[in-house]
Motif scaffolding. Structure first.
Motif, PDB file in Angstrom:
ATOM      1  N   VAL A   2       0.834  -1.405   0.161  1.00 33.39           N
ATOM      2  CA  VAL A   2      -0.069   0.120   0.055  1.00 33.39           C
ATOM      3  C   VAL A   2       0.985   0.905   0.011  1.00 33.39           C
ATOM      4  O   VAL A   2       2.035   1.262   0.907  1.00 33.39           O
ATOM      5  CB  VAL A   2      -0.810   0.055   1.304  1.00 33.39           C
ATOM      6  N   GLU A   3       0.628   2.020  -0.727  1.00 34.91           N
ATOM      7  CA  GLU A   3       1.447   3.508  -0.834  1.00 34.91           C
ATOM      8  C   GLU A   3       0.379   4.567  -0.266  1.00 34.91           C
ATOM      9  O   GLU A   3      -0.631   4.602  -0.911  1.00 34.91           O
ATOM     10  CB  GLU A   3       1.807   3.691  -2.405  1.00 34.91           C
ATOM     11  N   CYS A   4       1.168   5.502   0.485  1.00 31.93           N
ATOM     12  CA  CYS A   4       0.293   6.754   0.959  1.00 31.93           C
ATOM     13  C   CYS A   4       0.524   7.806  -0.225  1.00 31.93           C
ATOM     14  O   CYS A   4       1.345   7.653  -0.955  1.00 31.93           O
ATOM     15  CB  CYS A   4       1.045   7.094   2.424  1.00 31.93           C
ATOM     16  N   THR A   5      -0.336   9.040   0.200  1.00 31.29           N
ATOM     17  CA  THR A   5      -0.109   9.819  -0.905  1.00 31.29           C
ATOM     18  C   THR A   5       1.233  10.435  -0.656  1.00 31.29           C
ATOM     19  O   THR A   5       1.661  11.142  -1.814  1.00 31.29           O
ATOM     20  CB  THR A   5      -1.288  11.148  -0.400  1.00 31.29           C
ATOM     21  N   SER A   6       1.818  10.681   0.448  1.00 32.64           N
ATOM     22  CA  SER A   6       2.976  11.245   0.842  1.00 32.64           C
ATOM     23  C   SER A   6       4.120  10.194   0.019  1.00 32.64           C
ATOM     24  O   SER A   6       4.027   8.917   0.124  1.00 32.64           O
ATOM     25  CB  SER A   6       3.534  11.270   2.240  1.00 32.64           C
ATOM     26  N   ASN A   7       5.159  10.831  -0.294  1.00 35.62           N
ATOM     27  CA  ASN A   7       6.314  10.115  -0.954  1.00 35.62           C
ATOM     28  C   ASN A   7       7.107   9.072  -0.090  1.00 35.62           C
ATOM     29  O   ASN A   7       8.070   8.602  -0.353  1.00 35.62           O
ATOM     30  CB  ASN A   7       7.131  10.493  -2.131  1.00 35.62           C
ATOM     31  N   TRP A   8       7.044   9.308   1.152  1.00 38.48           N
ATOM     32  CA  TRP A   8       8.051   8.859   2.130  1.00 38.48           C
ATOM     33  C   TRP A   8       7.522   7.661   3.030  1.00 38.48           C
ATOM     34  O   TRP A   8       8.195   7.184   3.862  1.00 38.48           O
ATOM     35  CB  TRP A   8       8.334   9.923   3.167  1.00 38.48           C
ATOM     36  N   LEU A   9       6.305   7.078   2.775  1.00 36.94           N
ATOM     37  CA  LEU A   9       6.113   6.165   3.501  1.00 36.94           C
ATOM     38  C   LEU A   9       5.244   4.800   2.598  1.00 36.94           C
ATOM     39  O   LEU A   9       4.413   5.470   1.761  1.00 36.94           O
ATOM     40  CB  LEU A   9       4.786   6.513   4.543  1.00 36.94           C
ATOM     41  N   THR A  10       5.704   3.741   2.843  1.00 37.88           N
ATOM     42  CA  THR A  10       5.014   2.581   1.862  1.00 37.88           C
ATOM     43  C   THR A  10       4.927   1.606   2.863  1.00 37.88           C
ATOM     44  O   THR A  10       5.559   1.380   4.000  1.00 37.88           O
ATOM     45  CB  THR A  10       6.029   1.824   0.814  1.00 37.88           C
ATOM     46  N   VAL A  11       4.066   0.639   2.847  1.00 38.96           N
ATOM     47  CA  VAL A  11       3.348  -0.551   3.633  1.00 38.96           C
ATOM     48  C   VAL A  11       4.115  -1.998   3.033  1.00 38.96           C
ATOM     49  O   VAL A  11       4.006  -2.354   1.800  1.00 38.96           O
ATOM     50  CB  VAL A  11       2.140  -0.683   3.603  1.00 38.96           C
ATOM     51  N   CYS A  12       4.983  -2.647   3.703  1.00 37.76           N
ATOM     52  CA  CYS A  12       5.622  -3.773   3.120  1.00 37.76           C
ATOM     53  C   CYS A  12       4.907  -5.040   3.829  1.00 37.76           C
ATOM     54  O   CYS A  12       4.118  -4.882   4.838  1.00 37.76           O
ATOM     55  CB  CYS A  12       7.123  -3.683   3.377  1.00 37.76           C
ATOM     56  N   GLN A  13       5.630  -6.416   3.529  1.00 30.36           N
ATOM     57  CA  GLN A  13       5.091  -7.265   4.403  1.00 30.36           C
ATOM     58  C   GLN A  13       5.656  -7.505   5.697  1.00 30.36           C
ATOM     59  O   GLN A  13       6.627  -6.713   6.077  1.00 30.36           O
ATOM     60  CB  GLN A  13       5.690  -8.751   3.471  1.00 30.36           C
ATOM     61  N   ALA A  23       4.532  -3.492   9.507  1.00 28.45           N
ATOM     62  CA  ALA A  23       5.717  -3.485   8.939  1.00 28.45           C
ATOM     63  C   ALA A  23       5.590  -2.242   8.012  1.00 28.45           C
ATOM     64  O   ALA A  23       4.904  -2.056   6.972  1.00 28.45           O
ATOM     65  CB  ALA A  23       6.060  -4.743   8.291  1.00 28.45           C
ATOM     66  N   VAL A  24       6.577  -1.391   8.048  1.00 33.18           N
ATOM     67  CA  VAL A  24       6.591  -0.274   7.251  1.00 33.18           C
ATOM     68  C   VAL A  24       7.980  -0.001   6.949  1.00 33.18           C
ATOM     69  O   VAL A  24       8.995  -0.239   7.378  1.00 33.18           O
ATOM     70  CB  VAL A  24       5.919   1.041   7.875  1.00 33.18           C
ATOM     71  N   LYS A  25       8.036   0.923   5.568  1.00 33.68           N
ATOM     72  CA  LYS A  25       9.366   1.237   5.040  1.00 33.68           C
ATOM     73  C   LYS A  25       9.346   2.463   4.783  1.00 33.68           C
ATOM     74  O   LYS A  25       8.320   3.186   4.191  1.00 33.68           O
ATOM     75  CB  LYS A  25       9.660   0.216   3.611  1.00 33.68           C
ATOM     76  N   VAL A  26      10.393   3.290   5.022  1.00 34.70           N
ATOM     77  CA  VAL A  26      10.417   4.716   5.267  1.00 34.70           C
ATOM     78  C   VAL A  26      11.714   5.298   4.570  1.00 34.70           C
ATOM     79  O   VAL A  26      12.523   4.735   4.745  1.00 34.70           O
ATOM     80  CB  VAL A  26      10.185   5.484   6.603  1.00 34.70           C
ATOM     81  N   ASP A  27      11.520   6.182   3.630  1.00 34.88           N
ATOM     82  CA  ASP A  27      12.804   6.627   2.842  1.00 34.88           C
ATOM     83  C   ASP A  27      13.065   7.836   3.787  1.00 34.88           C
ATOM     84  O   ASP A  27      12.935   9.107   3.585  1.00 34.88           O
ATOM     85  CB  ASP A  27      12.233   7.287   1.692  1.00 34.88           C
ATOM     86  N   ILE A  28      14.052   7.431   4.931  1.00 37.50           N
ATOM     87  CA  ILE A  28      14.391   8.543   6.069  1.00 37.50           C
ATOM     88  C   ILE A  28      15.354   9.387   5.501  1.00 37.50           C
ATOM     89  O   ILE A  28      15.269  10.547   5.909  1.00 37.50           O
ATOM     90  CB  ILE A  28      14.759   7.635   7.354  1.00 37.50           C
ATOM     91  N   PHE A  46      -0.688   4.961  10.909  1.00 32.30           N
ATOM     92  CA  PHE A  46      -0.785   3.897  10.206  1.00 32.30           C
ATOM     93  C   PHE A  46      -0.391   2.585  11.050  1.00 32.30           C
ATOM     94  O   PHE A  46      -1.337   1.560  11.025  1.00 32.30           O
ATOM     95  CB  PHE A  46       0.416   4.010   8.979  1.00 32.30           C
ATOM     96  N   SER A  47       0.511   2.701  11.758  1.00 28.00           N
ATOM     97  CA  SER A  47       0.653   1.579  12.918  1.00 28.00           C
ATOM     98  C   SER A  47      -0.422   1.642  13.719  1.00 28.00           C
ATOM     99  O   SER A  47      -0.721   0.298  13.830  1.00 28.00           O
ATOM    100  CB  SER A  47       2.168   2.025  13.613  1.00 28.00           C
ATOM    101  N   SER A  48      -0.897   2.273  14.123  1.00 28.94           N
ATOM    102  CA  SER A  48      -2.410   2.177  14.915  1.00 28.94           C
ATOM    103  C   SER A  48      -3.404   1.097  14.113  1.00 28.94           C
ATOM    104  O   SER A  48      -3.969   0.421  14.507  1.00 28.94           O
ATOM    105  CB  SER A  48      -2.957   3.331  15.415  1.00 28.94           C
ATOM    106  N   HIS A  49      -3.534   1.615  13.064  1.00 24.63           N
ATOM    107  CA  HIS A  49      -4.524   1.018  12.198  1.00 24.63           C
ATOM    108  C   HIS A  49      -4.253  -0.415  11.956  1.00 24.63           C
ATOM    109  O   HIS A  49      -5.128  -1.400  11.780  1.00 24.63           O
ATOM    110  CB  HIS A  49      -4.788   1.611  10.773  1.00 24.63           C
ATOM    111  N   GLY A  50      -2.953  -0.961  11.644  1.00 29.46           N
ATOM    112  CA  GLY A  50      -2.378  -2.184  11.647  1.00 29.46           C
ATOM    113  C   GLY A  50      -2.217  -3.003  12.833  1.00 29.46           C
ATOM    114  O   GLY A  50      -1.615  -4.210  12.676  1.00 29.46           O
ATOM    115  N   LEU A  51      -2.307  -2.454  13.979  1.00 27.70           N
ATOM    116  CA  LEU A  51      -1.914  -3.129  15.189  1.00 27.70           C
ATOM    117  C   LEU A  51      -2.898  -4.374  15.510  1.00 27.70           C
ATOM    118  O   LEU A  51      -4.210  -3.953  15.753  1.00 27.70           O
ATOM    119  CB  LEU A  51      -1.706  -2.109  16.271  1.00 27.70           C
ATOM    120  N   GLN A  52      -2.191  -5.444  15.602  1.00 32.08           N
ATOM    121  CA  GLN A  52      -3.247  -6.732  15.936  1.00 32.08           C
ATOM    122  C   GLN A  52      -3.011  -7.330  17.331  1.00 32.08           C
ATOM    123  O   GLN A  52      -1.916  -6.896  17.610  1.00 32.08           O
ATOM    124  CB  GLN A  52      -2.876  -7.810  14.754  1.00 32.08           C
TER     125      GLN A  52
END
Length: 428
Positions: A2-13, A23-28, A46-52
Protein backbone atom coordinates in the motif's frame (compact mmCIF):
# COMPACT_ATOMS: atom_id res chain seq x y z
CA UNK A 1 1.83 -3.22 -0.89
CA UNK A 2 0.00 0.00 0.00
CA UNK A 3 1.35 3.43 -0.88
CA UNK A 4 0.38 6.61 0.95
CA UNK A 5 -0.11 9.96 -0.79
CA UNK A 6 3.17 11.16 0.68
CA UNK A 7 6.27 9.84 -0.97
CA UNK A 8 8.00 8.87 2.25
CA UNK A 9 5.87 5.98 3.47
CA UNK A 10 5.13 2.57 1.98
CA UNK A 11 3.67 -0.53 3.58
CA UNK A 12 5.58 -3.79 3.24
CA UNK A 13 5.09 -7.40 4.27
CA UNK A 14 5.47 -8.41 7.96
CA UNK A 15 8.90 -9.49 9.13
CA UNK A 16 7.89 -13.12 9.54
CA UNK A 17 5.11 -15.13 8.02
CA UNK A 18 4.26 -16.70 11.34
CA UNK A 19 3.63 -13.53 13.34
CA UNK A 20 1.16 -10.84 12.40
CA UNK A 21 2.40 -7.34 12.94
CA UNK A 22 3.11 -3.95 11.47
CA UNK A 23 5.85 -3.45 8.91
CA UNK A 24 6.57 -0.20 7.14
CA UNK A 25 9.37 1.16 5.01
CA UNK A 26 10.36 4.78 5.19
CA UNK A 27 12.77 6.72 3.00
CA UNK A 28 14.26 8.45 6.01
CA UNK A 29 17.11 10.00 4.08
CA UNK A 30 14.56 12.04 2.15
CA UNK A 31 12.97 13.41 5.32
CA UNK A 32 14.35 16.64 6.75
CA UNK A 33 13.76 18.06 10.22
CA UNK A 34 10.83 20.15 8.98
CA UNK A 35 9.02 16.98 7.95
CA UNK A 36 9.59 14.99 11.13
CA UNK A 37 6.29 15.84 12.84
CA UNK A 38 4.20 14.90 9.81
CA UNK A 39 6.31 11.81 9.27
CA UNK A 40 5.90 10.54 12.83
CA UNK A 41 2.20 11.35 12.85
CA UNK A 42 1.82 9.36 9.65
CA UNK A 43 3.73 6.39 11.07
CA UNK A 44 1.77 6.46 14.32
CA UNK A 45 -1.53 6.65 12.44
CA UNK A 46 -0.69 3.82 10.09
CA UNK A 47 0.81 1.63 12.82
CA UNK A 48 -2.31 2.12 14.92
CA UNK A 49 -4.59 0.94 12.12
CA UNK A 50 -2.50 -2.17 11.52
CA UNK A 51 -1.87 -3.12 15.13
CA UNK A 52 -3.25 -6.59 15.84
CA UNK A 53 -3.84 -8.41 19.10
CA UNK A 54 -2.30 -11.87 19.38
CA UNK A 55 -1.35 -14.48 21.93
CA UNK A 56 2.43 -14.02 22.24
CA UNK A 57 3.01 -17.65 23.24
CA UNK A 58 1.19 -18.87 20.14
CA UNK A 59 3.87 -17.42 17.87
CA UNK A 60 6.96 -17.14 20.05
CA UNK A 61 8.76 -19.34 22.56
CA UNK A 62 9.77 -17.16 25.51
CA UNK A 63 13.33 -18.18 26.42
CA UNK A 64 13.93 -15.82 29.33
CA UNK A 65 13.46 -12.34 30.69
CA UNK A 66 16.36 -10.05 29.83
CA UNK A 67 15.31 -7.01 31.79
CA UNK A 68 12.45 -5.50 33.74
CA UNK A 69 11.37 -1.98 34.61
CA UNK A 70 8.46 0.04 35.86
CA UNK A 71 6.77 0.15 32.46
CA UNK A 72 7.35 -3.42 31.29
CA UNK A 73 10.13 -5.80 30.37
CA UNK A 74 12.35 -7.14 27.61
CA UNK A 75 12.11 -10.81 26.66
CA UNK A 76 14.40 -13.05 24.68
CA UNK A 77 12.10 -15.02 22.38
CA UNK A 78 12.33 -17.43 19.46
CA UNK A 79 9.94 -17.47 16.54
CA UNK A 80 8.26 -20.88 16.75
CA UNK A 81 8.04 -21.31 12.98
CA UNK A 82 11.38 -19.90 11.80
CA UNK A 83 13.55 -20.44 14.90
CA UNK A 84 14.75 -16.83 14.73
CA UNK A 85 15.70 -15.29 18.06
CA UNK A 86 14.84 -11.70 18.85
CA UNK A 87 14.23 -9.28 21.70
CA UNK A 88 10.70 -8.24 22.48
CA UNK A 89 10.10 -4.97 24.29
CA UNK A 90 6.90 -5.53 26.24
CA UNK A 91 5.17 -2.46 27.73
CA UNK A 92 2.39 -2.65 30.30
CA UNK A 93 -0.86 -1.19 28.95
CA UNK A 94 -1.72 0.11 32.42
CA UNK A 95 1.43 2.28 32.48
CA UNK A 96 1.77 3.09 28.78
CA UNK A 97 -0.70 4.80 26.48
CA UNK A 98 -1.30 3.43 23.01
CA UNK A 99 0.01 6.61 21.40
CA UNK A 100 3.17 6.68 23.55
CA UNK A 101 3.91 3.10 22.55
CA UNK A 102 3.30 3.76 18.86
CA UNK A 103 5.40 6.92 18.98
CA UNK A 104 8.38 5.11 20.53
CA UNK A 105 8.02 2.26 18.04
CA UNK A 106 7.75 4.70 15.13
CA UNK A 107 10.83 6.68 16.18
CA UNK A 108 12.87 3.52 16.68
CA UNK A 109 11.88 2.31 13.23
CA UNK A 110 12.31 5.76 11.67
CA UNK A 111 15.95 5.92 12.85
CA UNK A 112 16.93 2.25 12.62
CA UNK A 113 18.74 2.49 9.28
CA UNK A 114 21.75 4.05 11.02
CA UNK A 115 24.46 1.50 11.90
CA UNK A 116 24.85 2.87 15.44
CA UNK A 117 21.16 3.08 16.33
CA UNK A 118 19.02 0.20 17.60
CA UNK A 119 17.66 -2.04 14.87
CA UNK A 120 13.87 -2.17 14.77
CA UNK A 121 12.48 -4.65 12.25
CA UNK A 122 8.99 -3.14 11.99
CA UNK A 123 7.04 -5.78 13.92
CA UNK A 124 4.57 -4.53 16.53
CA UNK A 125 1.40 -5.97 18.06
CA UNK A 126 -0.59 -6.14 21.30
CA UNK A 127 -1.59 -8.84 23.75
CA UNK A 128 -4.31 -8.66 26.40
CA UNK A 129 -2.02 -6.82 28.79
CA UNK A 130 0.92 -5.48 26.78
CA UNK A 131 2.09 -3.50 23.79
CA UNK A 132 4.98 -5.29 22.08
CA UNK A 133 7.59 -4.56 19.43
CA UNK A 134 10.62 -6.49 18.23
CA UNK A 135 14.28 -5.40 18.28
CA UNK A 136 17.62 -6.80 17.26
CA UNK A 137 19.56 -8.82 19.82
CA UNK A 138 22.73 -7.73 21.59
CA UNK A 139 25.19 -10.26 23.02
CA UNK A 140 27.24 -8.04 25.35
CA UNK A 141 24.99 -5.86 27.51
CA UNK A 142 25.34 -2.11 27.88
CA UNK A 143 28.22 0.32 28.14
CA UNK A 144 27.79 0.80 31.89
CA UNK A 145 28.77 -2.83 32.47
CA UNK A 146 32.24 -2.14 31.03
CA UNK A 147 33.09 0.93 33.12
CA UNK A 148 35.46 0.19 36.01
CA UNK A 149 34.88 2.54 38.96
CA UNK A 150 37.66 5.17 39.17
CA UNK A 151 39.27 3.64 36.06
CA UNK A 152 36.84 3.85 33.16
CA UNK A 153 37.60 1.94 29.98
CA UNK A 154 40.74 1.86 27.79
CA UNK A 155 41.45 4.90 25.66
CA UNK A 156 40.97 3.22 22.28
CA UNK A 157 37.61 1.81 23.37
CA UNK A 158 36.53 5.24 24.65
CA UNK A 159 37.42 6.81 21.31
CA UNK A 160 35.51 4.14 19.40
CA UNK A 161 32.46 4.76 21.58
CA UNK A 162 32.73 8.52 21.09
CA UNK A 163 32.88 8.24 17.29
CA UNK A 164 29.91 5.89 17.08
CA UNK A 165 27.69 7.71 19.59
CA UNK A 166 28.54 10.99 17.88
CA UNK A 167 27.51 9.57 14.53
CA UNK A 168 24.20 8.35 15.95
CA UNK A 169 23.44 11.66 17.64
CA UNK A 170 24.25 13.68 14.52
CA UNK A 171 21.85 11.48 12.57
CA UNK A 172 19.12 11.91 15.17
CA UNK A 173 19.58 15.70 15.20
CA UNK A 174 19.59 15.80 11.41
CA UNK A 175 16.18 14.13 11.46
CA UNK A 176 14.79 16.75 13.81
CA UNK A 177 14.70 14.62 16.98
CA UNK A 178 16.26 14.83 20.44
CA UNK A 179 16.95 11.59 22.34
CA UNK A 180 16.62 13.16 25.83
CA UNK A 181 18.10 10.21 27.77
CA UNK A 182 21.71 9.71 26.67
CA UNK A 183 23.59 7.60 29.23
CA UNK A 184 25.79 4.46 29.25
CA UNK A 185 22.78 2.24 30.02
CA UNK A 186 21.27 3.29 26.69
CA UNK A 187 24.41 2.47 24.71
CA UNK A 188 24.59 -1.25 23.91
CA UNK A 189 27.87 -2.98 23.13
CA UNK A 190 28.57 -6.08 21.08
CA UNK A 191 32.22 -6.82 21.85
CA UNK A 192 34.52 -5.97 24.72
CA UNK A 193 36.66 -3.67 22.56
CA UNK A 194 33.61 -1.48 21.75
CA UNK A 195 34.11 -1.82 18.00
CA UNK A 196 30.34 -2.01 17.78
CA UNK A 197 27.98 0.07 19.92
CA UNK A 198 24.41 1.25 19.29
CA UNK A 199 22.16 3.83 20.85
CA UNK A 200 18.82 2.56 22.11
CA UNK A 201 15.61 3.51 23.95
CA UNK A 202 13.57 6.32 22.40
CA UNK A 203 10.93 6.33 25.12
CA UNK A 204 11.72 9.94 26.07
CA UNK A 205 12.67 11.22 22.60
CA UNK A 206 10.98 14.39 21.36
CA UNK A 207 10.82 16.40 18.16
CA UNK A 208 13.19 19.35 18.08
CA UNK A 209 11.47 22.43 19.45
CA UNK A 210 8.85 20.53 21.46
CA UNK A 211 8.28 22.22 24.82
CA UNK A 212 9.27 20.01 27.74
CA UNK A 213 7.18 20.64 30.86
CA UNK A 214 8.83 18.13 33.21
CA UNK A 215 12.45 17.23 33.80
CA UNK A 216 13.30 14.31 31.55
CA UNK A 217 16.26 11.97 31.54
CA UNK A 218 18.89 11.00 34.10
CA UNK A 219 20.06 13.57 36.62
CA UNK A 220 23.83 13.09 36.35
CA UNK A 221 23.71 13.51 32.56
CA UNK A 222 21.17 16.34 32.59
CA UNK A 223 22.17 19.70 31.12
CA UNK A 224 22.05 22.72 33.49
CA UNK A 225 19.17 24.35 31.61
CA UNK A 226 17.10 21.20 32.21
CA UNK A 227 18.11 21.04 35.88
CA UNK A 228 16.82 24.56 36.58
CA UNK A 229 13.77 24.36 34.32
CA UNK A 230 10.45 25.33 35.86
CA UNK A 231 7.08 23.86 35.01
CA UNK A 232 5.66 27.25 34.04
CA UNK A 233 8.49 28.18 31.70
CA UNK A 234 9.18 24.77 30.17
CA UNK A 235 12.16 24.11 27.91
CA UNK A 236 12.43 23.61 24.18
CA UNK A 237 13.96 20.24 23.23
CA UNK A 238 17.21 20.87 21.37
CA UNK A 239 20.13 18.68 20.31
CA UNK A 240 22.31 20.60 22.76
CA UNK A 241 20.69 18.59 25.57
CA UNK A 242 22.07 15.40 24.01
CA UNK A 243 25.46 17.04 23.41
CA UNK A 244 25.81 17.82 27.12
CA UNK A 245 24.98 14.24 28.13
CA UNK A 246 27.44 13.00 25.49
CA UNK A 247 30.21 15.07 27.10
CA UNK A 248 29.42 13.63 30.54
CA UNK A 249 29.50 10.09 29.13
CA UNK A 250 32.98 10.62 27.68
CA UNK A 251 34.22 11.88 31.06
CA UNK A 252 32.79 8.77 32.74
CA UNK A 253 34.41 6.50 30.15
CA UNK A 254 37.82 8.07 30.75
CA UNK A 255 37.73 8.29 34.56
CA UNK A 256 35.12 5.85 35.87
CA UNK A 257 33.55 8.74 37.79
CA UNK A 258 31.02 11.52 37.30
CA UNK A 259 32.36 15.09 37.04
CA UNK A 260 29.47 16.15 39.35
CA UNK A 261 26.25 14.74 40.69
CA UNK A 262 23.85 17.39 39.38
CA UNK A 263 24.60 20.41 37.18
CA UNK A 264 23.31 23.00 39.65
CA UNK A 265 25.07 25.67 41.69
CA UNK A 266 24.60 23.72 44.95
CA UNK A 267 26.79 20.92 43.61
CA UNK A 268 30.40 21.72 44.52
CA UNK A 269 31.85 19.74 41.61
CA UNK A 270 29.69 21.57 39.11
CA UNK A 271 30.28 24.97 40.78
CA UNK A 272 34.06 24.52 40.45
CA UNK A 273 33.61 23.56 36.80
CA UNK A 274 31.55 26.71 36.12
CA UNK A 275 34.14 28.91 37.87
CA UNK A 276 36.88 27.31 35.80
CA UNK A 277 35.00 27.82 32.56
CA UNK A 278 33.95 31.36 33.41
CA UNK A 279 37.51 32.42 34.25
CA UNK A 280 38.87 30.74 31.12
CA UNK A 281 41.64 29.10 33.12
CA UNK A 282 41.99 26.18 30.75
CA UNK A 283 45.47 25.32 32.01
CA UNK A 284 44.43 25.34 35.67
CA UNK A 285 41.48 22.94 35.95
CA UNK A 286 39.84 21.78 39.19
CA UNK A 287 41.19 18.58 40.73
CA UNK A 288 38.34 16.60 39.19
CA UNK A 289 39.44 17.69 35.72
CA UNK A 290 43.17 17.34 36.31
CA UNK A 291 42.71 13.66 35.41
CA UNK A 292 41.91 14.70 31.83
CA UNK A 293 44.89 15.34 29.50
CA UNK A 294 45.39 19.01 28.65
CA UNK A 295 45.11 18.27 24.94
CA UNK A 296 41.37 17.47 25.18
CA UNK A 297 40.23 19.95 27.83
CA UNK A 298 39.05 22.28 25.06
CA UNK A 299 36.94 19.45 23.65
CA UNK A 300 35.11 19.17 26.97
CA UNK A 301 34.76 22.95 27.25
CA UNK A 302 32.97 22.98 23.91
CA UNK A 303 30.75 19.94 24.55
CA UNK A 304 29.90 21.12 28.06
CA UNK A 305 29.56 24.83 27.38
CA UNK A 306 27.38 26.33 30.12
CA UNK A 307 25.68 28.57 27.55
CA UNK A 308 23.78 26.11 25.37
CA UNK A 309 24.05 28.48 22.38
CA UNK A 310 27.83 28.04 22.50
CA UNK A 311 27.76 24.26 22.87
CA UNK A 312 29.46 22.41 20.02
CA UNK A 313 28.13 19.55 17.96
CA UNK A 314 29.07 16.01 18.97
CA UNK A 315 31.34 15.84 15.93
CA UNK A 316 33.75 18.04 17.86
CA UNK A 317 35.35 14.81 19.09
CA UNK A 318 36.64 14.05 15.60
CA UNK A 319 39.15 16.89 15.92
CA UNK A 320 40.81 15.20 18.88
CA UNK A 321 41.37 11.64 17.73
CA UNK A 322 45.14 12.12 17.52
CA UNK A 323 45.32 13.48 21.08
CA UNK A 324 45.82 11.39 24.19
CA UNK A 325 42.50 10.96 26.02
CA UNK A 326 43.79 9.28 29.20
CA UNK A 327 46.73 10.18 31.39
CA UNK A 328 49.39 7.52 31.78
CA UNK A 329 49.22 6.07 35.27
CA UNK A 330 52.30 4.98 37.23
CA UNK A 331 50.22 2.28 38.83
CA UNK A 332 50.98 -0.65 36.53
CA UNK A 333 48.55 -2.89 38.38
CA UNK A 334 45.68 -0.54 37.61
CA UNK A 335 46.75 -0.29 33.99
CA UNK A 336 47.01 -4.08 33.70
CA UNK A 337 43.54 -4.46 35.25
CA UNK A 338 42.17 -2.09 32.63
CA UNK A 339 43.86 -3.96 29.77
CA UNK A 340 42.63 -7.30 31.08
CA UNK A 341 39.06 -6.02 30.91
CA UNK A 342 39.42 -5.87 27.15
CA UNK A 343 41.76 -8.79 26.47
CA UNK A 344 39.93 -11.40 28.54
CA UNK A 345 36.52 -10.46 27.15
CA UNK A 346 34.94 -10.53 30.61
CA UNK A 347 32.55 -7.70 31.39
CA UNK A 348 32.80 -5.97 34.74
CA UNK A 349 30.60 -7.58 37.32
CA UNK A 350 27.92 -5.19 38.54
CA UNK A 351 28.17 -3.97 42.08
CA UNK A 352 29.12 -0.32 42.01
CA UNK A 353 27.81 2.78 40.29
CA UNK A 354 30.09 4.78 38.01
CA UNK A 355 30.90 7.02 40.96
CA UNK A 356 30.43 6.73 44.69
CA UNK A 357 27.00 8.33 44.87
CA UNK A 358 25.23 8.37 41.55
CA UNK A 359 21.75 9.44 40.52
CA UNK A 360 21.32 7.88 37.09
CA UNK A 361 17.82 9.38 36.71
CA UNK A 362 17.30 12.29 34.81
CA UNK A 363 19.72 21.33 17.46
CA UNK A 364 21.89 21.56 16.07
CA UNK A 365 20.80 21.01 12.41
CA UNK A 366 22.88 22.79 9.79
CA UNK A 367 20.98 24.86 7.24
CA UNK A 368 23.72 24.08 4.78
CA UNK A 369 23.17 20.63 3.27
CA UNK A 370 26.76 20.50 1.99
CA UNK A 371 28.03 21.06 5.52
CA UNK A 372 25.82 18.22 6.80
CA UNK A 373 27.14 15.94 4.09
CA UNK A 374 30.70 16.84 5.05
CA UNK A 375 30.08 16.04 8.71
CA UNK A 376 28.46 12.69 7.95
CA UNK A 377 31.30 11.89 5.54
CA UNK A 378 33.83 12.55 8.30
CA UNK A 379 31.94 10.28 10.68
CA UNK A 380 31.80 7.55 8.06
CA UNK A 381 35.54 7.84 7.53
CA UNK A 382 36.19 7.41 11.23
CA UNK A 383 33.86 4.40 11.38
CA UNK A 384 36.02 2.54 8.92
CA UNK A 385 34.98 -1.04 9.57
CA UNK A 386 31.22 -0.67 9.55
CA UNK A 387 29.33 -3.87 8.80
CA UNK A 388 25.67 -4.77 9.03
CA UNK A 389 26.15 -8.51 9.35
CA UNK A 390 23.73 -9.69 12.03
CA UNK A 391 24.60 -13.38 11.96
CA UNK A 392 25.61 -13.28 15.61
CA UNK A 393 22.11 -12.33 16.63
CA UNK A 394 21.15 -16.01 16.73
CA UNK A 395 23.58 -16.82 19.54
CA UNK A 396 22.53 -17.26 23.17
CA UNK A 397 22.23 -13.90 24.91
CA UNK A 398 24.33 -12.92 27.90
CA UNK A 399 22.02 -11.75 30.69
CA UNK A 400 22.05 -8.00 31.11
CA UNK A 401 23.75 -6.90 34.35
CA UNK A 402 21.31 -6.18 37.13
CA UNK A 403 21.53 -2.63 38.46
CA UNK A 404 18.94 -2.81 41.23
CA UNK A 405 21.53 -1.86 43.85
CA UNK A 406 22.42 1.40 42.13
CA UNK A 407 20.53 4.28 43.81
CA UNK A 408 18.06 5.80 41.37
CA UNK A 409 15.92 8.91 41.42
CA UNK A 410 12.98 8.49 39.05
CA UNK A 411 11.96 11.55 37.08
CA UNK A 412 10.65 10.72 33.63
CA UNK A 413 12.66 7.56 33.31
CA UNK A 414 11.96 4.55 31.12
CA UNK A 415 14.35 1.89 32.39
CA UNK A 416 13.36 -0.88 30.02
CA UNK A 417 16.37 -2.37 28.27
CA UNK A 418 16.73 -3.08 24.56
CA UNK A 419 19.09 -5.56 22.98
CA UNK A 420 20.44 -5.73 19.43
CA UNK A 421 23.51 -6.35 17.31
CA UNK A 422 25.18 -3.88 15.03
CA UNK A 423 28.18 -2.67 13.10
CA UNK A 424 31.83 -2.48 14.02
CA UNK A 425 34.10 0.52 14.16
CA UNK A 426 37.87 0.81 14.47
CA UNK A 427 40.10 3.71 15.36
CA UNK A 428 43.13 3.88 13.14
Amino acid sequence: MVECTSNWLTVCQPMTASAPGVAVKVDIMAAGPQEVDDLLDGLVSFSSHGLQQIDLKEYFHIIKELGKGGYGKVLLVKDIKTGQRMAMKVLDKVRTSRRSFLLEFSMAFFLSSHPNIIGCNGTAFTTNDYFVFALELAPAGDLLSLILPEVGIPEDAAKRCAVQISSALEFIAEKGLVHMDIKPENVLVFDQECRCVKLTDFGLARAKGAVIRAKAGSVSYMAPEMCVMTLSEGLAAEATLDVWAFGVIIYCLLTGEFPWQVAISDDEGYKRFVDWQTNSQVDNPPVTWSKIPTGILKMFSDLLAIDRSKRSQTTEVLKYMSESWKEETPDSATKQEEENLIQTGSAVQPGEPVCESSHPETERNSDNSQSNASVMSSLSSMSCLLSTDTSESQCEMTPHPQKGHVPETPIMYDDEMSFHVGAEVDIG
